[in-house]
Design a protein around this motif. Structure first.
Motif, mmCIF file in Angstrom:
data_model
loop_
_atom_site.group_PDB
_atom_site.id
_atom_site.type_symbol
_atom_site.label_atom_id
_atom_site.label_comp_id
_atom_site.label_asym_id
_atom_site.label_seq_id
_atom_site.Cartn_x
_atom_site.Cartn_y
_atom_site.Cartn_z
ATOM 1 N N ARG A 90 -30.007 -43.755 31.899
ATOM 2 C CA ARG A 90 -28.784 -43.272 32.534
ATOM 3 C C ARG A 90 -28.402 -41.864 32.105
ATOM 4 N NH1 ARG A 90 -23.997 -47.456 32.064
ATOM 5 N NH2 ARG A 90 -23.063 -45.645 33.094
ATOM 6 N N VAL A 91 -28.860 -41.435 30.945
ATOM 7 C CA VAL A 91 -28.520 -40.115 30.400
ATOM 8 C C VAL A 91 -29.821 -39.356 30.153
ATOM 9 C CG1 VAL A 91 -27.318 -38.872 28.560
ATOM 10 C CG2 VAL A 91 -26.486 -41.112 29.304
ATOM 11 N N ASP A 92 -29.804 -38.074 30.486
ATOM 12 C CA ASP A 92 -30.971 -37.231 30.187
ATOM 13 C C ASP A 92 -30.967 -36.922 28.696
ATOM 14 O OD1 ASP A 92 -33.177 -35.690 30.362
ATOM 15 O OD2 ASP A 92 -32.372 -34.239 31.788
ATOM 16 N N PHE A 93 -31.277 -37.946 27.933
ATOM 17 C CA PHE A 93 -31.114 -37.874 26.485
ATOM 18 C C PHE A 93 -32.028 -36.829 25.864
ATOM 19 C CE2 PHE A 93 -31.647 -39.277 22.110
ATOM 20 C CZ PHE A 93 -30.344 -39.550 21.736
ATOM 21 N N LEU A 94 -33.262 -36.726 26.322
ATOM 22 C CA LEU A 94 -34.204 -35.788 25.733
ATOM 23 C C LEU A 94 -33.769 -34.339 25.958
ATOM 24 C CD1 LEU A 94 -37.622 -37.485 26.588
ATOM 25 C CD2 LEU A 94 -36.343 -37.550 24.437
ATOM 26 N N ARG A 95 -33.181 -34.036 27.119
ATOM 27 C CA ARG A 95 -32.705 -32.679 27.370
ATOM 28 C C ARG A 95 -31.569 -32.326 26.414
ATOM 29 N NH1 ARG A 95 -32.423 -29.066 31.695
ATOM 30 N NH2 ARG A 95 -33.525 -30.526 33.052
ATOM 31 N N TYR A 96 -30.611 -33.240 26.269
ATOM 32 C CA TYR A 96 -29.486 -32.982 25.376
ATOM 33 C C TYR A 96 -29.938 -32.919 23.925
ATOM 34 C CZ TYR A 96 -26.956 -34.306 29.585
ATOM 35 O OH TYR A 96 -26.497 -34.382 30.878
ATOM 36 N N LEU A 97 -30.910 -33.741 23.575
ATOM 37 C CA LEU A 97 -31.459 -33.692 22.220
ATOM 38 C C LEU A 97 -32.152 -32.360 21.958
ATOM 39 C CD1 LEU A 97 -32.065 -35.231 19.566
ATOM 40 C CD2 LEU A 97 -34.150 -36.067 20.643
ATOM 41 N N ARG A 98 -32.859 -31.848 22.952
ATOM 42 C CA ARG A 98 -33.522 -30.547 22.802
ATOM 43 C C ARG A 98 -32.493 -29.434 22.651
ATOM 44 N NH1 ARG A 98 -36.156 -28.285 28.053
ATOM 45 N NH2 ARG A 98 -33.909 -28.038 28.399
ATOM 46 N N ASN A 99 -31.431 -29.471 23.451
ATOM 47 C CA ASN A 99 -30.399 -28.430 23.344
ATOM 48 C C ASN A 99 -29.743 -28.445 21.969
ATOM 49 O OD1 ASN A 99 -30.904 -27.716 26.004
ATOM 50 N ND2 ASN A 99 -29.225 -28.942 26.825
ATOM 51 N N SER A 100 -29.405 -29.620 21.471
ATOM 52 C CA SER A 100 -28.791 -29.706 20.148
ATOM 53 C C SER A 100 -29.750 -29.246 19.056
ATOM 54 C CB SER A 100 -28.326 -31.136 19.875
ATOM 55 O OG SER A 100 -27.264 -31.503 20.715
ATOM 56 N N THR A 101 -31.034 -29.580 19.207
ATOM 57 C CA THR A 101 -32.021 -29.165 18.206
ATOM 58 C C THR A 101 -32.173 -27.652 18.187
ATOM 59 O OG1 THR A 101 -33.212 -31.258 18.517
ATOM 60 C CG2 THR A 101 -34.391 -29.462 17.443
ATOM 61 N N ILE A 102 -32.198 -27.024 19.364
ATOM 62 C CA ILE A 102 -32.313 -25.562 19.428
ATOM 63 C C ILE A 102 -31.102 -24.902 18.781
ATOM 64 C CG2 ILE A 102 -32.353 -23.584 20.996
ATOM 65 C CD1 ILE A 102 -34.001 -25.266 22.926
ATOM 66 N N VAL A 103 -29.914 -25.366 19.142
ATOM 67 C CA VAL A 103 -28.695 -24.774 18.598
ATOM 68 C C VAL A 103 -28.641 -24.949 17.090
ATOM 69 C CG1 VAL A 103 -26.183 -24.954 18.557
ATOM 70 C CG2 VAL A 103 -27.386 -24.988 20.739
ATOM 71 N N ALA A 104 -28.884 -26.157 16.592
ATOM 72 C CA ALA A 104 -28.757 -26.420 15.158
ATOM 73 C C ALA A 104 -29.841 -25.709 14.354
ATOM 74 C CB ALA A 104 -28.809 -27.924 14.903
ATOM 75 N N THR A 105 -31.071 -25.690 14.862
ATOM 76 C CA THR A 105 -32.175 -25.084 14.107
ATOM 77 C C THR A 105 -32.049 -23.571 14.043
ATOM 78 O OG1 THR A 105 -33.627 -26.901 14.799
ATOM 79 C CG2 THR A 105 -34.668 -24.922 13.927
ATOM 80 N N VAL A 106 -31.835 -22.934 15.188
ATOM 81 C CA VAL A 106 -31.733 -21.469 15.209
ATOM 82 C C VAL A 106 -30.513 -21.012 14.413
ATOM 83 C CG1 VAL A 106 -31.432 -19.458 16.702
ATOM 84 C CG2 VAL A 106 -32.954 -21.317 17.400
ATOM 85 N N THR A 107 -29.398 -21.689 14.594
ATOM 86 C CA THR A 107 -28.190 -21.302 13.869
ATOM 87 C C THR A 107 -28.370 -21.479 12.367
ATOM 88 O OG1 THR A 107 -26.867 -22.000 15.761
ATOM 89 C CG2 THR A 107 -25.716 -21.690 13.684
ATOM 90 N N THR A 108 -29.008 -22.554 11.940
ATOM 91 C CA THR A 108 -29.221 -22.790 10.511
ATOM 92 C C THR A 108 -30.112 -21.722 9.897
ATOM 93 O OG1 THR A 108 -28.925 -25.178 10.790
ATOM 94 C CG2 THR A 108 -30.105 -24.431 8.834
#
Length: 301
Positions: A90-108
């Motif tokens: 029901r949710v495009d979970f992998l897309r949202y997981l990828r977006n959060s991973t990009i934001v958290a990793t690059v920012t860190t």
């Protein structure tokens, strides 16, 4: 003639009582106060903190009809993975997981690097304007982030970063807390170590990357874990910056599962558990580096 018998002084002293039950009792009471009571208190705290988390985790394996059935049960009566399957369907979970991973990793990564360089400059370079800059950075810790959301949004919009992941990354790459952590650590490193490296012909870049950063590895790892957690769980800034559902982070996507009239608790609980896994893995991987590292490694008295 009356003779008085004198008792020797040694006989008037009370002889020590044989070891009885009082001394072991005192030792047992001290052992009880020092070990048993604190350990029991800590286990009670662990149970109080673990109970809601275990209830939340086990509830993700319950069907929707069992979540609010009476009487409530701690363990699922019917174990099911339906909530996890629906979270991916029901949710495009992998897309949202990828977006959060990009934001958290690059920012860190940017946060650790920029905070380390700023803290090193504030600690080891002697310029009057650096003291003013350090005071301004420290004063930012006293300002709530919600106060600057409105001007921050205007700057992001004028820079053309609205509705993009860069609009979430760029405003959060430098944190006053990280700068303060590195500055305080670099102040504890003797200046003689840097002077000896300069005498040997080491450049400033070599000193920073070859000497200072390896020494500050526990600080860098600690800040990396804290920064990753902040950016992974961030909700307010992505909410006001990201307008396209394709760019949503995982936390914004989880909020979209909550409807006005109906909430699919099975999907919400399963997706929330999945969103916690990266943080758990990150902590398990880097915990030993933080607890076992010696921040004074390489320094001699």
């Amino acid at each position: 003639m009356v003779t008085t018998s004198t008792t020797p002084a040694s006989s008037t002293k009370s002889t020590p009582a044989p070891s009885g039950t009082r001394i072991p009792r005192r030792r047992g009471a001290g052992l009880w106060r020092r070990n048993v009571l604190p350990t029991t208190f800590l286990w009670v705290l662990v149970l109080l903190m673990a109970f809601p988390l275990l209830w939340f985790l086990l509830s993700s394996f319950k069907p929707g009809s069992e979540l609010f059935s009476y009487p409530l049960s701690f363990l699922p009566r019917d174990w099911t993975l339906g909530g996890y399957v629906d979270a991916f369907d029901r949710v495009d979970f992998l897309r949202y997981l990828r977006n959060s991973t990009i934001v958290a990793t690059v920012t860190t990564a940017l946060t650790v690097f920029l905070c380390a360089t700023t803290g090193y400059a504030l600690a080891k370079y002697r310029n009057p304007w650096l003291s003013v800059l350090g005071l301004c950075i420290l004063s930012m810790t006293m300002l709530p982030g919600e106060v600057i959301l409105n001007p921050l949004f205007i700057v992001i919009r004028d820079l053309g970063l609205y509705n993009s992941l860069l609009g979430v990354i760029v405003p959060t790459v430098v944190t006053p807390t990280g700068v303060f952590m590195f500055r305080q650590f670099f102040l504890s490193v003797p200046d003689e170590l840097l002077q000896a490296a300069r005498i040997d012909g080491a450049s400033e870049y070599r000193i920073f990357f070859g000497i200072m950063m390896p020494l500050a590895r526990p600080i860098a790892l600690t800040l990396a874990i804290i920064s990753f957690q902040w950016r992974w769980n961030d909700y307010i800034l992505p909410l006001i910056v990201l307008g396209d559902p394709k760019n949503y982070t995982l936390q914004i996507a989880l909020r979209s599962l909550v409807g006005a009239d109906n909430i699919n608790w099975s999907v919400l609980l399963a997706a929330s558990v999945l969103s916690m896994l990266p943080l758990v893995v990150l902590y398990l991987v880097f915990q030993r580096y933080i607890t076992s590292s010696n921040i004074n490694a390489g320094l001699k008295d």
